[in-house]
Design an enzyme around this catalytic site. Structure first.
Site, short mmCIF file in Angstrom:
data_model
loop_
_atom_site.label_atom_id
_atom_site.label_comp_id
_atom_site.label_asym_id
_atom_site.label_seq_id
_atom_site.Cartn_x
_atom_site.Cartn_y
_atom_site.Cartn_z
N ARG A 151 0.29 -8.24 -5.68
CA ARG A 151 0.28 -6.85 -5.82
C ARG A 151 -0.82 -6.13 -6.31
O ARG A 151 -1.61 -6.49 -7.19
CB ARG A 151 1.47 -6.23 -6.62
CG ARG A 151 2.90 -6.57 -6.17
CD ARG A 151 3.24 -5.71 -4.71
NE ARG A 151 4.69 -5.91 -4.43
CZ ARG A 151 5.10 -6.58 -3.39
NH1 ARG A 151 4.06 -7.65 -2.76
NH2 ARG A 151 6.32 -6.93 -3.38
N GLU A 164 -1.06 1.98 -1.75
CA GLU A 164 -0.82 1.34 -0.36
C GLU A 164 -0.57 2.35 0.65
O GLU A 164 0.66 3.02 0.28
CB GLU A 164 -0.20 0.24 -0.01
CG GLU A 164 -0.97 -1.04 -0.70
CD GLU A 164 -0.22 -2.58 -0.36
OE1 GLU A 164 0.87 -2.40 0.11
OE2 GLU A 164 -0.61 -3.33 -0.95
N HIS A 220 -2.13 -5.45 3.87
CA HIS A 220 -0.99 -6.18 3.49
C HIS A 220 -0.12 -6.93 4.58
O HIS A 220 0.93 -6.44 4.83
CB HIS A 220 0.01 -4.80 2.83
CG HIS A 220 0.82 -5.80 1.89
ND1 HIS A 220 1.49 -5.18 0.87
CD2 HIS A 220 1.58 -7.10 1.77
CE1 HIS A 220 2.41 -5.73 0.14
NE2 HIS A 220 2.26 -7.24 0.64
#
Length: 314
Positions: free
Chosen positions: A227, A256, A275
């Site tokens: 993360r 994000e 991601h």
């Protein structure tokens, strides 16, 4: 009476779920407030959609009400409000994408070590010997040795690398050949490739900070598939600019997506991907199989897999 499952997942996934032998009733969780559907369901199947961050909700009253089980399709539960964990049972999709994420990590390691783009010749004049880096004989340091970290470790060992790891539990590695080291500082100072593969919790936020990065060996490569919140991004940029860290591969950031114009988009020592390391569309069937199997266990009165410990946050 059939179990009622409120699901955030797509129609095809929900149709397959409805074909479980128990014939559960599947209802679509509200797109803007998925938590609201829990008042009329036994199970809430959630995914880390932007809704949870964009519209953080106060604790519903009542909560959890009728709800008996929250199932997160992702391994991490940091996307969700803390009150979600107050359901009688919370499980997660741990392990579903670990092999894909490990493949991404190894691809990043080889891309950095071999850098075939830089070695490519485009004219006769460029023809000549070029030194390539190595993977065999290097040290891959892994922070977090769960499903993802273990999958990376197996691959690293098979490639002839030395694999060292730090894990919070202190338990011995389940992968033969992995060296367990005592501290993050030791791991940082010994690793050619540093892999972040640990959960995001209050304790791990900015775990990789300026102090950690001051201890890395020159030219080291940092890979974050965990993360973004685990890594202090300003400290990372400082370390890259100062030459203390050689390169960073980031599949996750905080937030994000990053704001427009953020330096990580264009930094010459950063490989940034959006991601995608889980390769979700390719492993979606594995999540479905896991949910169906856990549903069968639950209905037989057995414990489903990968129960989340609210105190640990994973």
């Amino acid at each position: 009476m059939s179990l009622v499952i409120a699901s955030q997942f797509d129609a095809d996934f929900n149709e397959a779920l409805a074909r479980h032998p128990s014939r559960p009733v599947i209802v679509e969780a509200a797109a803007d407030e998925p938590w609201a559907s829990a008042q009329d369901a036994d199970v809430l199947l959630v995914m880390p959609s932007p809704t949870w961050k964009r519209r953080p909700a106060p604790r519903p009253d009542p909560w959890p009400g009728r709800l008996q089980w929250v199932y997160s399709g992702s391994a991490g539960i940091d996307f969700y409000p803390e009150w979600l964990l107050d359901a009688p049972l919370v499980t997660c999709g741990r392990g579903v994408a670990s092999e894909e994420i490990a493949d991404y990590v190894i691809a990043a390691i080889y891309a950095q070590a071999k850098d075939l783009d830089a070695a490519t010749v485009r004219s006769r004049e460029e023809w000549g010997p070029k030194a390539l880096g190595q993977v065999a004989g290097t040290t891959i340091g892994i922070v977090g040795l769960g499903a993802i970290g273990s999958a990376v470790a197996r691959r690293g060992l098979a490639l002839g690398a030395h694999v060292a790891a730090v894990r919070r539990s202190g338990m011995q590695p389940g992968v033969t050949g992995v060296e367990l080291v005592a501290t993050l500082a030791e791991l940082a100072s010994r690793s050619d490739h540093i892999i972040l593969a640990l959960p995001s919790t209050a304790q791990t936020r900015n775990l990789v900070d300026a102090e950690f990065l001051s201890r890395v060996r020159p030219g080291a490569h940092l890979v974050n598939v965990a993360r973004g919140a685990i890594l202090d991004q300003e400290a990372l940029l400082d370390a890259l600019d100062a030459g203390r860290l050689g390169f960073a591969t980031l599949d996750v950031t905080e937030p994000e997506p990053l704001p427009a114009g953020h330096r990580l988009y264009t930094h010459p020592k950063v490989r940034l991907t959006p991601h995608i390391s889980s390769n979700y569309l390719r492993v979606r069937h594995r999540l479905l199989e896991k949910v169906l199997d856990d549903l069968s266990r639950y209905l037989r009165g057995e414990r489903p897999s990968d129960i989340v410990d609210p105190a640990r946050g994973y």
